[in-house]
Design a protein around this motif. Structure first.
Motif, PDB file in Angstrom:
ATOM      1  N   ILE A  55       0.759  -1.122   0.148  1.00  0.00           N
ATOM      2  CA  ILE A  55      -0.043  -0.105   0.159  1.00  0.00           C
ATOM      3  C   ILE A  55       0.808   1.255   0.061  1.00  0.00           C
ATOM      4  O   ILE A  55       0.199   2.255  -0.288  1.00  0.00           O
ATOM      5  N   PHE A  56       1.970   1.212   0.333  1.00  0.00           N
ATOM      6  CA  PHE A  56       3.122   2.359   0.125  1.00  0.00           C
ATOM      7  C   PHE A  56       3.686   2.616  -1.001  1.00  0.00           C
ATOM      8  O   PHE A  56       4.680   3.309  -1.217  1.00  0.00           O
ATOM      9  N   ILE A 201       0.989   0.472 -14.998  1.00  0.00           N
ATOM     10  CA  ILE A 201       1.144   0.004 -13.729  1.00  0.00           C
ATOM     11  C   ILE A 201       0.859   1.017 -12.733  1.00  0.00           C
ATOM     12  O   ILE A 201       1.057   2.318 -13.337  1.00  0.00           O
ATOM     13  N   HIS A 202       0.847   1.069 -11.554  1.00  0.00           N
ATOM     14  CA  HIS A 202       0.357   2.034 -10.563  1.00  0.00           C
ATOM     15  C   HIS A 202       1.700   2.534  -9.678  1.00  0.00           C
ATOM     16  O   HIS A 202       1.352   2.875  -8.622  1.00  0.00           O
ATOM     17  N   LEU A 203       2.806   2.406 -10.422  1.00  0.00           N
ATOM     18  CA  LEU A 203       3.923   2.731  -9.620  1.00  0.00           C
ATOM     19  C   LEU A 203       4.617   3.545 -10.179  1.00  0.00           C
ATOM     20  O   LEU A 203       4.784   3.800 -11.601  1.00  0.00           O
ATOM     21  N   GLN A 204       5.411   4.472  -9.817  1.00  0.00           N
ATOM     22  CA  GLN A 204       6.436   5.542 -10.224  1.00  0.00           C
ATOM     23  C   GLN A 204       7.421   5.630  -9.819  1.00  0.00           C
ATOM     24  O   GLN A 204       7.920   5.848  -8.502  1.00  0.00           O
ATOM     25  N   THR A 207      12.524   9.914  -8.008  1.00  0.00           N
ATOM     26  CA  THR A 207      13.089  10.115  -6.924  1.00  0.00           C
ATOM     27  C   THR A 207      12.007  10.439  -5.579  1.00  0.00           C
ATOM     28  O   THR A 207      12.121   9.919  -4.621  1.00  0.00           O
ATOM     29  N   ASP A 208      11.130  11.467  -6.139  1.00  0.00           N
ATOM     30  CA  ASP A 208      10.208  12.079  -5.259  1.00  0.00           C
ATOM     31  C   ASP A 208       9.198  10.583  -4.599  1.00  0.00           C
ATOM     32  O   ASP A 208       8.841  10.737  -3.573  1.00  0.00           O
ATOM     33  N   ALA A 209       9.134   9.903  -5.696  1.00  0.00           N
ATOM     34  CA  ALA A 209       8.004   8.796  -5.280  1.00  0.00           C
ATOM     35  C   ALA A 209       8.776   7.610  -4.344  1.00  0.00           C
ATOM     36  O   ALA A 209       7.935   7.078  -3.503  1.00  0.00           O
ATOM     37  N   MET A 210      10.054   7.487  -4.458  1.00  0.00           N
ATOM     38  CA  MET A 210      10.627   6.349  -4.063  1.00  0.00           C
ATOM     39  C   MET A 210      11.412   6.736  -2.702  1.00  0.00           C
ATOM     40  O   MET A 210      11.547   5.978  -1.570  1.00  0.00           O
ATOM     41  N   LEU A 211      11.511   8.142  -2.492  1.00  0.00           N
ATOM     42  CA  LEU A 211      12.113   8.675  -1.090  1.00  0.00           C
ATOM     43  C   LEU A 211      11.222   9.200  -0.436  1.00  0.00           C
ATOM     44  O   LEU A 211      10.621  10.133  -0.951  1.00  0.00           O
ATOM     45  N   PRO A 212      10.961   8.739   0.912  1.00  0.00           N
ATOM     46  CA  PRO A 212      10.048   9.530   1.740  1.00  0.00           C
ATOM     47  C   PRO A 212      10.394  10.913   2.182  1.00  0.00           C
ATOM     48  O   PRO A 212      11.361  11.206   2.094  1.00  0.00           O
TER      49      PRO A 212
END
Length: 487
Positions: A55-56, A201-204, A207-212
């Motif tokens: 979910i994250f 797919i519902h993933l990006q 950098t902004d998406a992968m780093l919190p």
């Protein structure tokens, strides 16, 4: 002889009686490398955890790596080191007792044990959700159905464990192979095929998406889900007396397990996040959602009942180590008079039968959370979060105990000491990393996730705080009972 001396004599006899039962009924089963690795992997790596991580989204990669370096690896390496030095006395109770004394050890083993009591309903709710796909998918949203399956299956597994370690380990090994390795590999392969053929797919993976972001606390809530998926690697140390050549076998089995767990957790979670939007993932039935989606897209619907059955088998096998290991640890506290001698009783297979029955009764009561909470997802997350918090407090005791023991006995000429993490510096760094990871998980555990759609941030904070206090306080009763027994 004075009354006090007579009382001490009686109490010493009680303690010797408990220990005599344990020593005279030791299991003759000898675990080798592969069965032990499968037992460790099956108790930690679980297809059940994937929806809670998925979910994250793409940020799960960062948190999976963070949790591996600051929790999974330190915990595994520290447990392996302590096991190599003290192969005859494994487990958090013995380690914390040597470092800080019996009272701290009693608190540590209580936290480990009560955590598992809270955690069991979550994995069993997954079993119920998977079973629903074989019967009627709508049942996955029926709370009374979930509670019925949770209670029924837990009692059946308790009866299986009463048959002894050899039977349980064999069952767990086959369940891990059939019900975890095969379904998880299939999901990953189908996801790779999905991406390679150009499907959306519902993933990006930016950098902004992968780093919190440090500005958004909800991003860091995913650390709780990751940590929950990595809990329990130290539990395998209670099987050291039944392991063949433990100083060599245990570290090797641990290494194989950690590598496999890391790969499958990341790839399996991404496979779910790729095709199901985060706000549509069901934490109880998310794995079967994904399997259904992939199989339907590739016109392989006929395989869905078989995959559901395999996932169900894998989930049951993963519980075996969690049923018996904490009970064995609590038994050590019972032998030190922190529990009445009643709980020292073993059956003919050297299993602490009365403790297993007691924990089955407690799990039955905790399962009521699925009826009392506002939603099934909320119940699942709250129990997962609470069990993780309890366990993290225990891990702080574990890392502190390991550091104290290593520095206290660092001049010991033990032949296995040269194999441990490059000496004192490496071991100290490993313990420090574990403490950082545990503290980080405790802090973010008080943040309310967006999926918990009931109450305010403060409501969730207080719910977690009172849950932690209420479930930790009984550990103090162990101290009181031990003090009373010695008076």
């Amino acid at each position: 002889m004075t009354n006090a001396e007579q009382h001490d004599k009686v109490e010493d006899s009680r303690t010797r009686f408990c220990k005599a039962i344990t020593m005279t009924k030791k299991s003759i089963a000898q675990l080798t490398l592969l069965p032990l690795a499968m037992l460790i992997t099956g108790s930690i790596d679980s297809i059940r955890c994937l929806p809670g991580i998925a979910i994250f989204g793409s940020s799960l990669i960062f948190f999976a790596v963070f949790a591996a370096f600051f929790f999974l690896l330190p915990t595994g390496l520290v447990s392996a080191a302590l096991t190599m030095i003290h192969p005859e006395e494994g487990g958090i109770f013995q380690w914390s007792r040597k470092a800080f004394g019996a009272k701290t050890a009693a608190l540590a083993i209580w936290l480990q044990w009560i955590n598992t009591m809270v955690w069991f309903p979550t994995i069993l709710s997954f079993v119920a959700g998977t079973l629903a796909y074989l019967i009627a998918p709508d049942l996955a949203n029926n709370r009374f159905y979930l509670v019925g399956v949770i209670v029924g299956v837990f009692w059946l597994l308790t009866l299986l464990n009463l048959r002894g370690l050899k039977t349980a380990a064999l069952f767990a090994s086959w369940c891990t192979l059939l019900g975890m390795v095969i379904p998880m590999a299939l999901i990953i392969v189908l996801a790779i095929a999905w991406v390679s053929t150009g499907h959306p797919i519902h993933l990006q993976f930016t950098t902004d998406a992968m780093l919190p972001s440090l500005k958004t606390s909800n991003h860091w809530v995913s650390l709780t889900a990751i940590m929950a998926a990595y809990l329990g690697i130290e539990l395998a140390t209670v099987h050291v007396p039944q392991t063949k050549d433990p100083a060599r076998t245990f570290p090797r089995a641990l290494t194989l397990s950690v590598i496999f767990i890391m790969i499958t957790m990341i790839l399996g979670s991404l496979a779910i996040a790729a095709i199901i939007p985060a706000d549509h993932i069901n934490l109880v039935a998310g794995t079967m959602q994904t399997i259904h989606y992939y199989l339907h897209s590739y016109h392989l619907d006929f395989l869905q009942p078989l995959l559901a059955l395999l996932v169900l088998i894998g989930s049951l096998g993963g519980m075996i180590n969690w049923l018996i290991s904490p009970a064995k640890g609590l038994l050590q506290a019972a032998e030190d008079r922190f529990l009445p001698p009643f709980f020292c009783k073993h059956n003919a297979q050297n299993v602490p039968s009365r403790l297993l029955i007691a924990q089955a009764i407690i799990v039955t009561l905790i399962a009521a959370a699925f009826v009392l909470m506002p939603s099934i997802n909320a119940s699942y997350w709250w129990l997962t979060d609470l069990s993780t918090q309890l366990y993290m407090i225990m891990y702080l005791i574990l890392f502190a105990s390991a550091a104290v023991l290593f520095w206290r006995y660092h001049h010991s000429p033990h032949p296995n000491r040269k194999l441990i993490l490059g000496g004192r510096f490496g071991f100290t760094v490993c313990c420090a990393m574990g403490v950082i990871g545990s503290l980080a998980s405790i802090v973010v555990g008080f943040f309310r996730p967006d999926s918990f759609a009931s109450g305010s941030e403060w409501h969730y904070f207080l719910l977690m705080l009172f849950g932690l206090i209420g479930l930790s306080l009984p550990g103090l009763l162990l101290w009181w009972h031990a003090h009373r027994a010695k008076v």
